[in-house]
Design a protein around this motif. Structure first.
Motif, PDB file in Angstrom:
ATOM      1  N   ARG A  67      -4.468  -1.169  -0.743  1.00 20.87           N
ATOM      2  CA  ARG A  67      -4.033  -0.433  -1.932  1.00 20.87           C
ATOM      3  C   ARG A  67      -2.751  -1.021  -2.501  1.00 20.87           C
ATOM      4  N   TYR A  68      -2.499  -0.680  -3.758  1.00 18.82           N
ATOM      5  CA  TYR A  68      -1.284  -1.104  -4.455  1.00 18.82           C
ATOM      6  C   TYR A  68      -0.547   0.128  -4.956  1.00 18.82           C
ATOM      7  N   GLU A  69       0.762   0.040  -4.991  1.00 19.93           N
ATOM      8  CA  GLU A  69       1.576   1.132  -5.507  1.00 19.93           C
ATOM      9  C   GLU A  69       2.243   0.702  -6.804  1.00 19.93           C
ATOM     10  N   LYS A  70       2.489   1.662  -7.670  1.00 17.69           N
ATOM     11  CA  LYS A  70       3.070   1.392  -8.975  1.00 17.69           C
ATOM     12  C   LYS A  70       4.414   0.689  -8.816  1.00 17.69           C
ATOM     13  N   GLY A  71       4.601  -0.365  -9.612  1.00 18.48           N
ATOM     14  CA  GLY A  71       5.861  -1.088  -9.607  1.00 18.48           C
ATOM     15  C   GLY A  71       5.997  -2.100  -8.492  1.00 18.48           C
ATOM     16  N   LYS A  72       4.968  -2.248  -7.658  1.00 20.47           N
ATOM     17  CA  LYS A  72       5.034  -3.191  -6.542  1.00 20.47           C
ATOM     18  C   LYS A  72       3.972  -4.278  -6.707  1.00 20.47           C
ATOM     19  N   GLY A  73       4.351  -5.497  -6.368  1.00 22.33           N
ATOM     20  CA  GLY A  73       3.486  -6.633  -6.667  1.00 22.33           C
ATOM     21  C   GLY A  73       2.622  -7.128  -5.530  1.00 22.33           C
ATOM     22  N   GLU A 115      -3.183   4.924   8.698  1.00 26.16           N
ATOM     23  CA  GLU A 115      -2.388   4.043   9.559  1.00 26.16           C
ATOM     24  C   GLU A 115      -1.956   2.843   8.736  1.00 26.16           C
ATOM     25  N   LEU A 116      -0.671   2.586   8.685  1.00 23.36           N
ATOM     26  CA  LEU A 116      -0.160   1.434   7.952  1.00 23.36           C
ATOM     27  C   LEU A 116      -0.272   0.177   8.807  1.00 23.36           C
ATOM     28  N   LEU A 117      -0.972  -0.819   8.299  1.00 25.89           N
ATOM     29  CA  LEU A 117      -1.066  -2.100   8.999  1.00 25.89           C
ATOM     30  C   LEU A 117       0.047  -3.038   8.535  1.00 25.89           C
ATOM     31  N   PHE A 118       0.120  -3.264   7.226  1.00 23.57           N
ATOM     32  CA  PHE A 118       1.149  -4.132   6.656  1.00 23.57           C
ATOM     33  C   PHE A 118       1.518  -3.652   5.261  1.00 23.57           C
ATOM     34  N   ASP A 119       2.813  -3.631   4.963  1.00 21.77           N
ATOM     35  CA  ASP A 119       3.294  -3.445   3.602  1.00 21.77           C
ATOM     36  C   ASP A 119       3.882  -4.783   3.175  1.00 21.77           C
ATOM     37  N   CYS A 120       3.110  -5.530   2.405  1.00 26.46           N
ATOM     38  CA  CYS A 120       3.533  -6.882   2.033  1.00 26.46           C
ATOM     39  C   CYS A 120       4.743  -6.872   1.099  1.00 26.46           C
ATOM     40  N   ASN A 121       4.994  -5.746   0.434  1.00 25.97           N
ATOM     41  CA  ASN A 121       6.171  -5.658  -0.423  1.00 25.97           C
ATOM     42  C   ASN A 121       7.445  -5.763   0.409  1.00 25.97           C
ATOM     43  N   GLU A 122       7.457  -5.103   1.564  1.00 21.86           N
ATOM     44  CA  GLU A 122       8.612  -5.193   2.446  1.00 21.86           C
ATOM     45  C   GLU A 122       8.706  -6.574   3.083  1.00 21.86           C
ATOM     46  N   MET A 123       7.560  -7.119   3.462  1.00 21.18           N
ATOM     47  CA  MET A 123       7.550  -8.425   4.132  1.00 21.18           C
ATOM     48  C   MET A 123       7.980  -9.546   3.191  1.00 21.18           C
ATOM     49  N   ALA A 124       7.732  -9.371   1.882  1.00 25.14           N
ATOM     50  CA  ALA A 124       8.029 -10.426   0.904  1.00 25.14           C
ATOM     51  C   ALA A 124       9.485 -10.404   0.445  1.00 25.14           C
ATOM     52  N   GLU A 125      10.225  -9.356   0.785  1.00 27.08           N
ATOM     53  CA  GLU A 125      11.614  -9.248   0.323  1.00 27.08           C
ATOM     54  C   GLU A 125      12.439 -10.442   0.795  1.00 27.08           C
ATOM     55  N   GLY A 126      13.194 -11.010  -0.150  1.00 32.18           N
ATOM     56  CA  GLY A 126      14.051 -12.144   0.175  1.00 32.18           C
ATOM     57  C   GLY A 126      13.358 -13.483   0.121  1.00 32.18           C
ATOM     58  N   HIS A 127      12.064 -13.495  -0.178  1.00 33.15           N
ATOM     59  CA  HIS A 127      11.318 -14.754  -0.244  1.00 33.15           C
ATOM     60  C   HIS A 127      10.864 -15.019  -1.679  1.00 33.15           C
ATOM     61  N   THR A 128      10.997 -16.261  -2.137  1.00 30.63           N
ATOM     62  CA  THR A 128      10.520 -16.599  -3.482  1.00 30.63           C
ATOM     63  C   THR A 128       9.009 -16.753  -3.504  1.00 30.63           C
ATOM     64  N   TYR A 129       8.417 -16.968  -2.333  1.00 29.22           N
ATOM     65  CA  TYR A 129       6.952 -17.055  -2.225  1.00 29.22           C
ATOM     66  C   TYR A 129       6.546 -16.340  -0.946  1.00 29.22           C
TER      67      TYR A 129
END
Length: 686
Positions: free
Chosen positions: A91-97, A113-127
């Protein structure tokens, strides 16, 4: 007042390249030094020039981006699928890429059950890119691959789904995917060669071990082959797949016995292509054995897998390309292609049913979707067309009832699919062959020769671009553009022969087909030379380079994305990614016949002093498929040969690779830039 930047002029440092008594002078060979500051400075100069020369369209780019983004449902989710007792949802949440991966046990009403939130994992990375999610058989662990550069070199890690801790096991430079044995403690994965990025070694990893304790279970020594590992849908076997353009080979072990030695399924035979699926005590084999150009289906006992034991199930047909199969407990699903169109055939193992799903037009795409459940009578498939948003459909194979689980929402109050029309038309190539095209436009777009038209194609590796719906494309259609997909030779749109006649020493058919499609569109007043545009990426970018040299007068503008344009030099350099595995596609230029043929069309080698259409070239510094220096060298050379004042831009993403920017919406900014380039050439700025 800011000083205007002149078009960059790359330094000329001649390098002699000689083979087969033929001397080529490459003035820009030096641009392949990725770490050289002079190279980085030149790319930045090109970027600065591009930004300056397109500054008048920046507000329009933002408008296009917001327009494209607004059509997409931000708080969206995938259709859940069930696997091994859990429902899996993205799923995707509003305002998150970035996506959020979740699951629910047994019922969709269970706690998430949350497996991965890629928005948190991507923080600080340009890619950032997450791939290869694989859950252990006991549902307690999950493996994942991460890429932080866009180079497609993934770090493999393991996460506990009980405690949510990420294990210390870290494996670098993998393909990103991995396969669990049935013991819940053994993993198999593929590593890449550090320099060529060829996937060539399969390792076995025990949970808790360090990477240097992992055992090599298979090495692919032939540098024209790659290797991968997976588990059969029946979950009984772990399979190593060895693959090249023309040849396959498989090795397998029982997934219950991960420490066994892999057995060979059938030794590789040059030109023998096959793939395997397991069901009960048999393997089913999709193969071109015995000159079955369009492939046939065979089977063999799991204890006797050699080619002499293969028995025919579905015979070869000249008019039907057999593309794939899907196995269920009671049903066999066959994906076919007839006269260019997708067909899905459903047959029961007991022969009591055998029929095709009905589809009603010529500009659609239909494919079997995610079908991980073996014991079910529900087939999930996807459907969309040039005028119809994508749908995910659950089809009861016994009752033939359809349940549309989801239809893509287009969040634009002005959108009405009835405002658009599509058709399939045919051009005649120089050799008399009929070339199909799929076309879409608004119904109120007049066919008087004045409409702007964007023609797209790929045309290599047998990869087929089927007609598909795009919310992004609406930004062109609603401004009067016609959009065309040219199904040129080099794809498998009209069967395997269609591919064979667009590769190696017949590769030029790909290019002339595209040009002949353009001529047909102009002659029949879909557009005119003043309003005709072309676009292609990667091998499709090569196509753009060839038509640019051979028929520049037919196009007002061209977009060439991550283009493969320095074909001779690249195919002679076996130290860079993909080269050796590509010999069966393009030919090996160490052979003079292929050298001469490739040189005769290679865009970089055939730049000439002439007028060129407006051109936008895009690339990524970390591109693993087509190295950034190919488009950089090409643009530098074009600048010294182009005779007119038309636009010539090189835009390099300094943080990304072959697929462009990461994130759900960042990629839209690149689409907006490309569309703004086209629309600006048409004088359209709103």
């Amino acid at each position: 007042m800011k000083k205007n930047i002149e078009a960059p002029v790359a330094r000329i440092i001649p390098k002699k390249l000689e083979l087969h008594n033929d001397l080529r002078i490459d003035n820009y060979f030096w641009l392949n030094q990725r770490e050289d500051q002079n190279v980085l400075d030149y790319l930045e100069e090109e970027n600065a020039y591009y930004e300056q020369e397109t500054s008048h369209t920046k507000d329009f780019e933002v408008q296009l981006f917001e327009e494209m983004k607004a059509r997409i449902k931000e708080d969206d989710s995938s259709v859940p699928y069930k696997y091994n007792g859990y429902w899996y949802i993205v799923r995707y949440e509003k305002g998150k890429g970035y996506p959020i991966y979740t699951r629910r046990k047994e019922t969709l009403k269970a706690d998430e059950e949350l497996l991965f939130d890629c928005n948190e994992m991507a923080e600080g990375h340009t890619y950032f890119r997450l791939v290869g999610l694989s859950v252990s058989p006991d549902n307690t662990m999950i493996t994942f691959g991460m890429d932080l550069t866009g180079r497609r070199q993934y770090t493999l890690q393991i996460k506990s789904l009980v405690t949510n801790e990420v294990f210390s096991d870290t494996i670098e430079n993998t393909t990103g995917s991995s396969t669990w044995a049935n013991d819940n403690s053994t993993l198999f994965y593929a590593k890449k060669d550090e320099q060529t990025l060829r996937s060539n070694e399969i390792f076995k990893h025990k949970i808790g071990d360090s990477e240097d304790q992992d055992v090599v279970v298979f090495t692919e020594d032939d540098d024209t082959f790659g290797a991968a590992v997976y588990k059969t849908k029946s979950r009984k076997y772990i399979v190593i797949a060895c693959y090249s353009t023309l040849t396959n080979e498989f090795h397998f072990i029982n997934a219950d016995r991960p420490d066994d030695s892999f057995k060979i399924f059938q030794d590789r035979i040059r030109g023998l292509e096959y793939s395997i699926s397991h069901f009960e005590d048999q393997f089913y084999i999709l193969t071109n054995k015995d000159k079955a150009t369009n492939f046939k289906l065979m089977k063999t006992p799991e204890t006797q897998t050699g080619i002499d034991n293969w028995v025919e199930v579905i015979a070869h047909r000249d008019e039907v390309l057999l593309e794939d199969i899907e196995i269920f407990k009671d049903y066999l699903i066959i994906s076919e292609r007839t006269n260019g169109l997708n067909e899905i055939r459903i047959t029961r193992w007991d022969k009591t049913q055998d029929y095709y799903l009905p589809f009603d037009n010529e500009t659609y795409t239909a494919n079997a979707g995610t079908n991980v459940d073996f014991d079910t009578e529900i087939l999930r498939f996807s459907y969309n067309s040039l005028t119809n948003p994508a749908s995910v459909i659950d089809f009861n194979m016994r009752t033939k009832e359809r349940d549309v689980k989801k239809e893509q929402e287009v969040l634009d109050p002005k959108f009405d699919k009835n405002n658009y029309t599509s058709e399939r038309i045919w051009a005649t190539a120089v050799d008399g062959t009929k070339i199909p095209m799929s076309l879409v436009r608004r119904k109120d777009t007049k066919l008087d020769g004045n409409a702007p038209l964007l023609q797209y194609a790929y045309g290599s590796y047998g990869s087929t671009i089927d007609p598909y719906f795009s919310t992004i494309r609406l930004s062109l259609l609603d401004r009067g553009f016609i959009y065309v997909i040219a199904h040129i030779r080099g794809s498998e749109y009209l069967g395997r022969d269609w591919y064979e006649n667009g590769k190696l020493l017949k590769k030029k058919n790909t290019f002339t087909d595209f040009i002949d499609c353009t001529r047909h569109l102009i002659e029949n007043k879909y557009t005119s030379k003043e309003h005709c545009y072309a676009m292609g990426g990667s091998a499709g970018g090569l196509l753009m380079g060839v038509i640019l040299n051979q028929a520049p007068y037919l196009y007002n503008g061209i977009i060439s994305q991550v283009p493969f344009v320095d074909v001779v030099t690249t195919m002679l350099d076996d130290t860079i990614p993909l080269t050796t595995g590509e010999y069966d596609e393009w030919g090996n230029p160490n052979d003079k016949a292929y050298y001469d043929y490739i040189k005769s069309y290679s865009p970089y080698d055939n730049v000439k002093t002439q007028d060129y259409p407006h051109l936008l070239v895009t690339t990524g510094l970390n591109d693993s498929q087509v190295q950034y220096w190919e488009p950089a060298k090409w643009v530098a050379k074009l600048r010294t040969h182009k005779q007119n004042t038309n636009k010539l831009f090189l835009n390099t993403n300094m943080d990304a690779g072959h697929g462009g920017a990461s994130g759900r919406f960042e990629a839209l900014k690149e689409d907006a830039q490309e569309y703004a380039f086209l629309l600006d050439l048409e004088g359209i700025h709103v």
